[in-house]
Design a protein around this motif. Structure first.
Motif, PDB file in Angstrom:
ATOM      1  N   ASP A  24       0.835  -1.213   0.000  1.00 24.33           N
ATOM      2  CA  ASP A  24       0.000   0.000   0.000  1.00 24.33           C
ATOM      3  C   ASP A  24       0.870   1.265   0.000  1.00 24.33           C
ATOM      4  O   ASP A  24       0.354   2.368   0.105  1.00 24.33           O
ATOM      5  N   GLY A  47       1.648   8.070  -0.346  1.00 23.01           N
ATOM      6  CA  GLY A  47       1.194   6.686  -0.226  1.00 23.01           C
ATOM      7  C   GLY A  47       0.717   6.052  -1.507  1.00 23.01           C
ATOM      8  O   GLY A  47       0.060   5.010  -1.486  1.00 23.01           O
ATOM      9  N   ARG A  48       1.030   6.693  -2.657  1.00 25.48           N
ATOM     10  CA  ARG A  48       0.700   6.082  -3.944  1.00 25.48           C
ATOM     11  C   ARG A  48       1.974   5.965  -4.781  1.00 25.48           C
ATOM     12  O   ARG A  48       2.898   6.771  -4.650  1.00 25.48           O
ATOM     13  N   ASP A 205      -2.104   1.967  -6.211  1.00 21.35           N
ATOM     14  CA  ASP A 205      -2.104   1.759  -4.764  1.00 21.35           C
ATOM     15  C   ASP A 205      -2.774   0.422  -4.441  1.00 21.35           C
ATOM     16  O   ASP A 205      -3.435  -0.177  -5.292  1.00 21.35           O
TER      17      ASP A 205
HETATM   18 CA   LIG Z   1      -1.401   3.851  -0.172  1.00 25.00          CA
END
Ligand SMILES: [Ca+2]
Ligand SMILES: [Ca+2]
Length: 230
Positions: A24, A47-48, A205
């Motif tokens: 993730d 977070g991507r 993601d």
């Molecule tokens: Ca993420």
């Protein structure tokens, strides 16, 4: 009694499923991913996992991962990813993928201003493929979608949906049978754009690959019947 047997079957199936890959990107890096050097930039932001490139004719990017050093541990597996395209004409995922020579299976959104398509493809070379199945799909730049690609023997299935991971439909969006590539290969994320100025800005993601295969001949036939009558 019948209900009990069905419940036990479900529990048994769940107990034997293994998560082979899960990412993730919340740790802020893409360690473990092998990025194809195409001139594109690869970065983890917020977070991507983001791929971007601007080029005069063609922009493309591809990043690969596997649970063993050079391949997946099994040939039959199911891959899920969350995808966002801000710019570009193609975003997708591939399984049983090999780079040299290039082959495998993929599912991608073929983005167009007028009508976008979801395409299940057999990859037969770099930039070469055979369409196994195709359907128009809704697509908006900047919006999150989910893709699933599953390979079970010669059965290949793809799903596409919007919303959350929990909104995944039970049925398959596209299915096909193909015997060309049975080796485990690796998993890949990819994107593409072309034009006088090619601009690709895409991100991924919540990658998850498991051996929990649910694609069978029955669901495959059901999807086919639905496609005919709905
Ligand atoms: Ca993420
Ligand atoms: Ca990481």
């Amino acid at each position: 009694m019948k209900i009990l047997i069905i419940s036990l079957t479900v529990i048994t199936a769940a107990a034997f499923s293994n998560v082979l890959i899960s990412d993730d990107f919340s740790d802020g890096n893409a360690d473990g991913w092998l990025e194809l050097s195409t001139g594109a930039s690869y970065a983890v932001n917020a977070g991507r996992y983001c791929f971007s490139q601007t080029a005069s004719d063609t922009a493309y990017a591809l990043s690969m991962i596997s649970d063993l050093p050079t391949s997946m541990s099994v040939s039959d597996y199911t891959c899920r990813a969350n995808v966002i395209a801000n710019e570009g004409s193609m975003i997708g995922i591939a399984g049983r993928f090999n780079l040299m020579p290039t082959h495998g299976y993929g599912i991608f959104i073929e983005i167009s201003d007028t009508n976008s398509n979801l395409v299940l493809v057999r990859i037969d070379g770099l930039g070469q493929g055979t369409t196994l199945a195709l359907t128009p799909c809704q697509f908006v730049y900047g919006q999150e979608y989910w893709l699933r690609l599953e390979m079970n023997g010669h059965l290949i299935g793809g799903k596409y949906w919007a919303g959350t991971s929990g909104d995944e439909p039970y049925g398959w969006t596209l299915t096909a049978t193909d015997d060309a590539y049975q080796d485990p290969g690796i998993f890949a994320l990819f994107g593409y754009d072309s034009g006088d100025t090619a601009t690709m800005d895409i991100s991924f993601d919540n990658i998850e690959i498991t051996d929990e295969i649910i694609l069978d001949l029955q669901s495959s036939s059901w999807a086919f019947l639905k496609a005919l009558f709905m």
